[in-house]
Design a protein around this motif. Sequence first.
Motif, PDB file in Angstrom:
ATOM      1  N   ASN A   1      12.337   8.277  -2.563  1.00 43.94           N
ATOM      2  CA  ASN A   1      13.799   8.250  -2.535  1.00 43.94           C
ATOM      3  C   ASN A   1      14.377   7.451  -3.700  1.00 43.94           C
ATOM      4  O   ASN A   1      15.458   7.757  -4.193  1.00 43.94           O
ATOM      5  N   ARG A   2      13.653   6.448  -4.128  1.00 48.87           N
ATOM      6  CA  ARG A   2      14.136   5.580  -5.204  1.00 48.87           C
ATOM      7  C   ARG A   2      14.061   6.260  -6.575  1.00 48.87           C
ATOM      8  O   ARG A   2      14.922   6.066  -7.422  1.00 48.87           O
ATOM      9  N   TYR A   3      13.005   7.068  -6.812  1.00 43.97           N
ATOM     10  CA  TYR A   3      12.766   7.564  -8.167  1.00 43.97           C
ATOM     11  C   TYR A   3      12.981   9.067  -8.377  1.00 43.97           C
ATOM     12  O   TYR A   3      13.019   9.514  -9.515  1.00 43.97           O
ATOM     13  N   ILE A   4      13.107   9.857  -7.332  1.00 45.34           N
ATOM     14  CA  ILE A   4      13.118  11.315  -7.502  1.00 45.34           C
ATOM     15  C   ILE A   4      14.275  11.797  -8.386  1.00 45.34           C
ATOM     16  O   ILE A   4      14.080  12.585  -9.299  1.00 45.34           O
ATOM     17  N   LYS A   5      15.489  11.343  -8.130  1.00 41.41           N
ATOM     18  CA  LYS A   5      16.648  11.818  -8.908  1.00 41.41           C
ATOM     19  C   LYS A   5      16.547  11.378 -10.363  1.00 41.41           C
ATOM     20  O   LYS A   5      16.817  12.146 -11.275  1.00 41.41           O
ATOM     21  N   ASP A   6      16.145  10.114 -10.580  1.00 44.57           N
ATOM     22  CA  ASP A   6      16.010   9.610 -11.951  1.00 44.57           C
ATOM     23  C   ASP A   6      14.926  10.368 -12.711  1.00 44.57           C
ATOM     24  O   ASP A   6      15.088  10.685 -13.895  1.00 44.57           O
ATOM     25  N   LEU A   7      13.837  10.677 -12.025  1.00 45.10           N
ATOM     26  CA  LEU A   7      12.739  11.400 -12.665  1.00 45.10           C
ATOM     27  C   LEU A   7      13.168  12.818 -13.034  1.00 45.10           C
ATOM     28  O   LEU A   7      12.893  13.292 -14.141  1.00 45.10           O
ATOM     29  N   GLN A   8      13.869  13.476 -12.131  1.00 40.16           N
ATOM     30  CA  GLN A   8      14.370  14.823 -12.427  1.00 40.16           C
ATOM     31  C   GLN A   8      15.362  14.791 -13.587  1.00 40.16           C
ATOM     32  O   GLN A   8      15.314  15.663 -14.468  1.00 40.16           O
ATOM     33  N   SER A   9      16.237  13.809 -13.610  1.00 37.98           N
ATOM     34  CA  SER A   9      17.211  13.684 -14.703  1.00 37.98           C
ATOM     35  C   SER A   9      16.503  13.437 -16.030  1.00 37.98           C
ATOM     36  O   SER A   9      16.836  14.035 -17.057  1.00 37.98           O
ATOM     37  N   PHE A  10      15.509  12.548 -16.005  1.00 36.94           N
ATOM     38  CA  PHE A  10      14.727  12.262 -17.210  1.00 36.94           C
ATOM     39  C   PHE A  10      14.106  13.539 -17.768  1.00 36.94           C
ATOM     40  O   PHE A  10      14.195  13.835 -18.960  1.00 36.94           O
TER      41      PHE A  10
ATOM     42  N   ASP B   1       0.853  -1.182   0.000  1.00 41.55           N
ATOM     43  CA  ASP B   1       0.000   0.000   0.000  1.00 41.55           C
ATOM     44  C   ASP B   1       0.893   1.237   0.000  1.00 41.55           C
ATOM     45  O   ASP B   1       1.548   1.531   1.010  1.00 41.55           O
ATOM     46  N   ILE B   2       0.931   1.968  -1.102  1.00 43.87           N
ATOM     47  CA  ILE B   2       1.825   3.133  -1.175  1.00 43.87           C
ATOM     48  C   ILE B   2       1.267   4.329  -0.418  1.00 43.87           C
ATOM     49  O   ILE B   2       1.917   5.363  -0.327  1.00 43.87           O
ATOM     50  N   CYS B   3       0.087   4.200   0.158  1.00 41.90           N
ATOM     51  CA  CYS B   3      -0.448   5.261   1.000  1.00 41.90           C
ATOM     52  C   CYS B   3       0.238   5.276   2.367  1.00 41.90           C
ATOM     53  O   CYS B   3       0.092   6.244   3.112  1.00 41.90           O
ATOM     54  N   LYS B   4       0.957   4.235   2.691  1.00 44.60           N
ATOM     55  CA  LYS B   4       1.720   4.212   3.940  1.00 44.60           C
ATOM     56  C   LYS B   4       2.954   5.086   3.754  1.00 44.60           C
ATOM     57  O   LYS B   4       3.636   5.013   2.738  1.00 44.60           O
ATOM     58  N   GLU B   5       3.224   5.893   4.766  1.00 43.97           N
ATOM     59  CA  GLU B   5       4.312   6.861   4.659  1.00 43.97           C
ATOM     60  C   GLU B   5       5.654   6.233   4.318  1.00 43.97           C
ATOM     61  O   GLU B   5       6.386   6.752   3.472  1.00 43.97           O
ATOM     62  N   LYS B   6       6.009   5.167   4.972  1.00 42.38           N
ATOM     63  CA  LYS B   6       7.322   4.529   4.758  1.00 42.38           C
ATOM     64  C   LYS B   6       7.446   4.000   3.332  1.00 42.38           C
ATOM     65  O   LYS B   6       8.485   4.135   2.708  1.00 42.38           O
ATOM     66  N   VAL B   7       6.397   3.398   2.830  1.00 39.28           N
ATOM     67  CA  VAL B   7       6.417   2.870   1.459  1.00 39.28           C
ATOM     68  C   VAL B   7       6.528   4.021   0.466  1.00 39.28           C
ATOM     69  O   VAL B   7       7.339   3.982  -0.463  1.00 39.28           O
TER      70      VAL B   7
ATOM     71  N   GLU C   1       7.702   7.007   1.011  1.00 35.92           N
ATOM     72  CA  GLU C   1       9.027   7.615   1.165  1.00 35.92           C
ATOM     73  C   GLU C   1      10.075   6.790   0.422  1.00 35.92           C
ATOM     74  O   GLU C   1      10.974   7.350  -0.222  1.00 35.92           O
ATOM     75  N   GLY C   2       9.959   5.486   0.500  1.00 36.66           N
ATOM     76  CA  GLY C   2      10.883   4.610  -0.232  1.00 36.66           C
ATOM     77  C   GLY C   2      10.781   4.813  -1.737  1.00 36.66           C
ATOM     78  O   GLY C   2      11.795   4.879  -2.438  1.00 36.66           O
ATOM     79  N   ILE C   3       9.555   4.923  -2.240  1.00 36.34           N
ATOM     80  CA  ILE C   3       9.341   5.163  -3.676  1.00 36.34           C
ATOM     81  C   ILE C   3       9.909   6.523  -4.058  1.00 36.34           C
ATOM     82  O   ILE C   3      10.581   6.672  -5.086  1.00 36.34           O
TER      83      ILE C   3
ATOM     84  N   GLU D   1       5.534  17.709  -8.396  1.00 38.18           N
ATOM     85  CA  GLU D   1       4.100  17.693  -8.694  1.00 38.18           C
ATOM     86  C   GLU D   1       3.634  16.283  -9.069  1.00 38.18           C
ATOM     87  O   GLU D   1       2.523  15.871  -8.722  1.00 38.18           O
ATOM     88  N   ALA D   2       4.482  15.533  -9.771  1.00 41.10           N
ATOM     89  CA  ALA D   2       4.143  14.149 -10.123  1.00 41.10           C
ATOM     90  C   ALA D   2       3.990  13.306  -8.855  1.00 41.10           C
ATOM     91  O   ALA D   2       3.071  12.488  -8.750  1.00 41.10           O
ATOM     92  N   PHE D   3       4.868  13.534  -7.881  1.00 43.19           N
ATOM     93  CA  PHE D   3       4.748  12.787  -6.620  1.00 43.19           C
ATOM     94  C   PHE D   3       3.500  13.206  -5.840  1.00 43.19           C
ATOM     95  O   PHE D   3       2.881  12.382  -5.170  1.00 43.19           O
ATOM     96  N   VAL D   4       3.131  14.463  -5.932  1.00 43.92           N
ATOM     97  CA  VAL D   4       1.895  14.914  -5.284  1.00 43.92           C
ATOM     98  C   VAL D   4       0.699  14.195  -5.901  1.00 43.92           C
ATOM     99  O   VAL D   4      -0.210  13.743  -5.200  1.00 43.92           O
ATOM    100  N   LYS D   5       0.707  14.072  -7.226  1.00 42.31           N
ATOM    101  CA  LYS D   5      -0.393  13.367  -7.899  1.00 42.31           C
ATOM    102  C   LYS D   5      -0.388  11.882  -7.538  1.00 42.31           C
ATOM    103  O   LYS D   5      -1.440  11.265  -7.396  1.00 42.31           O
TER     104      LYS D   5
END
Length: 174
Positions: free
Chosen positions: A20-29, A8-14, A16-18, A46-50
Amino acid sequence: MATELHKDICKEKVFEGIYNRYIKDLQSFLFYKYGDVSNPEDIAQEAFVKLWGNCKSITASKAKSFLYTVANNLALNSVKHNKVVLKYKQKRPKHYTNESPEFLLEEEEFLKKYQRVLEDLKEEHRVAFLLSKVEGKKHSEIAELLGVTQKVVEYRIYTAFNTLKSELGEFRIK
């Protein structure tokens, strides 16, 4: 591994893991695809907010795809908006007029006299006239606003118009 896909990605820890895993790659893309024009950091955020807003309907396995699709669409919208802004900036407003200086002077005199005549009208005539001619309200709407009959409103507008016509007669008002 199967249990990880359905976390369940609505859980904060999950989440947060997503993040941390994708933010830099998404910004680079976003930066490599669209450059700095679309502000990749803001679009990634904004994508993470959505993603957070849709966390109930998206599984962890689909999060990356969702993020890249949303970020790409947001960047395309940003680029499209920037094109419209650029096109508008390229249109230069004209700083000249085809009217003669005499016409411009007459127009200025007319506006001054028009304002003066409007100020001299009785308040009830001026209000009815301005509601009709400036704000574009119907006679029935004006009557309801002012608490009078429609005939009274028509009379007030007619009287105001006749006063303006007689006072501004030299300007040939129709």
